[in-house]
Design an enzyme around this catalytic site. Structure first.
Site, mmCIF file in Angstrom:
data_model
loop_
_atom_site.group_PDB
_atom_site.id
_atom_site.type_symbol
_atom_site.label_atom_id
_atom_site.label_comp_id
_atom_site.label_asym_id
_atom_site.label_seq_id
_atom_site.Cartn_x
_atom_site.Cartn_y
_atom_site.Cartn_z
ATOM 1 C CG HIS A 1 -10.581 30.140 21.930
ATOM 2 N ND1 HIS A 1 -9.648 29.195 22.032
ATOM 3 C CD2 HIS A 1 -9.890 30.750 21.009
ATOM 4 C CE1 HIS A 1 -8.688 29.180 21.315
ATOM 5 N NE2 HIS A 1 -8.957 30.169 20.588
ATOM 6 C CG ASP B 1 -3.798 33.062 22.842
ATOM 7 O OD1 ASP B 1 -3.799 33.426 21.438
ATOM 8 O OD2 ASP B 1 -3.848 31.813 23.085
#
Length: 340
Positions: free
Chosen positions: A182, A251
């Site tokens: 992230h 993702d």
């Protein structure tokens, strides 16, 4: 159909979102905490999404694993345990752990089905590694590949019993990452022999309906590109070595592991072999850019997509079964505490 899954800004669609989704015809939608208030509200939102193109079966997904990763939270919904709870029980009673994971996922899936969610981005099949970043941590089903596979299979089966499709992630494995994708791009430098244990759970569950890539660079396979944007990793590792022939999602493309604009990230992922680009944050400029830049859904991807939707059948009115499922799960999980 645009090969993308888009996010939504709030509790209901804005006029601009509704018009854009009608024109762009995305493959699906993803819900986050910002979209969740109550059961009736979420069901109204998913009904609204289905009504855009008049499709009773629409790809509406969410990240609802349990533990730290749960978009639907108490007090409106029950809390569910993380993967580590089933890993702990497996140490004591493997068969009981598998059954506990199955009934847990069935109960969780009933929550999703009740509000019209057809896909859960769950289970993670990442093999936990000592010393790795804790972004996976107790989300993992363990550090032994076949244990991860067994508990992952039970989770897929439980979700399917509720009419919800599961999604194995993060292919080809996030368990060795020393950074949170992230925030930055993790690089894994171990050799191919060591990576075999990372691939093993995915290979065991290669018949899963949906898979998700990880934004991780594996120098043994591609020293330049993260898996999500690597033609070699997707074609040779995911499709051939793992043998996965399901629908392959990226993702979230907003994650800081990737570089370039969000539409450029999506284009690179689709060109590398991903079927669908996942864009979670409902930024209209990014979504418009993705829709303009991407080709239409390929024939192969469309066939995989159709197989996924054909297997989903969220049914309202089954939530009454949740209590017996949770009672069985809790009785089984208690075995781990009794043996401590």
């Amino acid at each position: 159909m645009t090969p993308a899954i888009f996010g939504i800004a709030g509790h209901s669609l804005s006029p601009d979102e509704r018009a854009f989704f009608r024109d762009a015809d995305p493959a699906g939608y993803i819900l986050f905490g910002r979209n969740i208030a109550s059961r009736d509200q979420v069901r109204a939102l998913t009904d609204e999404l289905r009504a855009i193109h008049g499709r009773a079966r629409t790809f509406v997904c969410i990240d609802q694993e349990g533990g730290r990763v749960a978009r639907m939270k108490p007090p409106e919904w029950l809390a569910f345990p993380p993967g580590g709870a089933f890993d702990a029980l497996y140490d004591v009673a493997p068969a009981s752990a598998i059954e506990a994971a199955r009934v847990n996922a069935h109960a969780l899936g009933l929550d999703l089905a009740e509000v019209g969610i057809s896909v859960d981005c769950h289970p993670p099949l990442d093999v936990r590694q000592s010393g790795a970043h804790d972004v996976i941590g107790d989300r993992a089903f363990g550090s032994e590949p076949m244990r991860v596979a067994a508990l992952g299979r039970a989770t897929l089966d439980g979700l399917a019993a509720a009419g919800v499709a599961g999604c194995i992630k993060h292919m080809p494995g996030h368990g060795r990452a020393m950074a949170d994708s992230h925030k930055e791009l993790p690089t894994v430098t171990v050799g191919e022999d060591e990576l075999e244990s990372d691939l093993a759970p995915f290979r065991a569950l290669a018949d899963a309906p949906i898979g998700m890539t990880g934004h991780i660079r594996f120098t043994a396979w591609d020293a330049e590109n993260p898996a999500t944007q690597s033609p070699f990793v997707i074609a040779e590792i995911i499709r051939k070595r793992i043998g996965f022939d399901g629908l392959l999602l990226t993702d979230d493309l907003d994650m800081e592991a990737l570089s370039g604009s969000v539409p450029e990230r999506a284009a690179r992922a689709i060109a590398a072999g991903c079927d669908i680009a996942l864009n979670c944050w409902a930024k209209m400029d990014d979504m418009i850019g993705i829709a303009r830049l991407l080709p239409t859904l390929s024939d192969d991807a469309a066939a995989r997509f159709d197989r996924v939707l054909a297997a989903t059948d969220p049914v309202r009115g089954e939530l009454a079964r949740q209590g017996e499922l949770l009672a069985k799960r809790d009785a089984l999980l208690a075995l781990a505490g009794e043996s401590a």
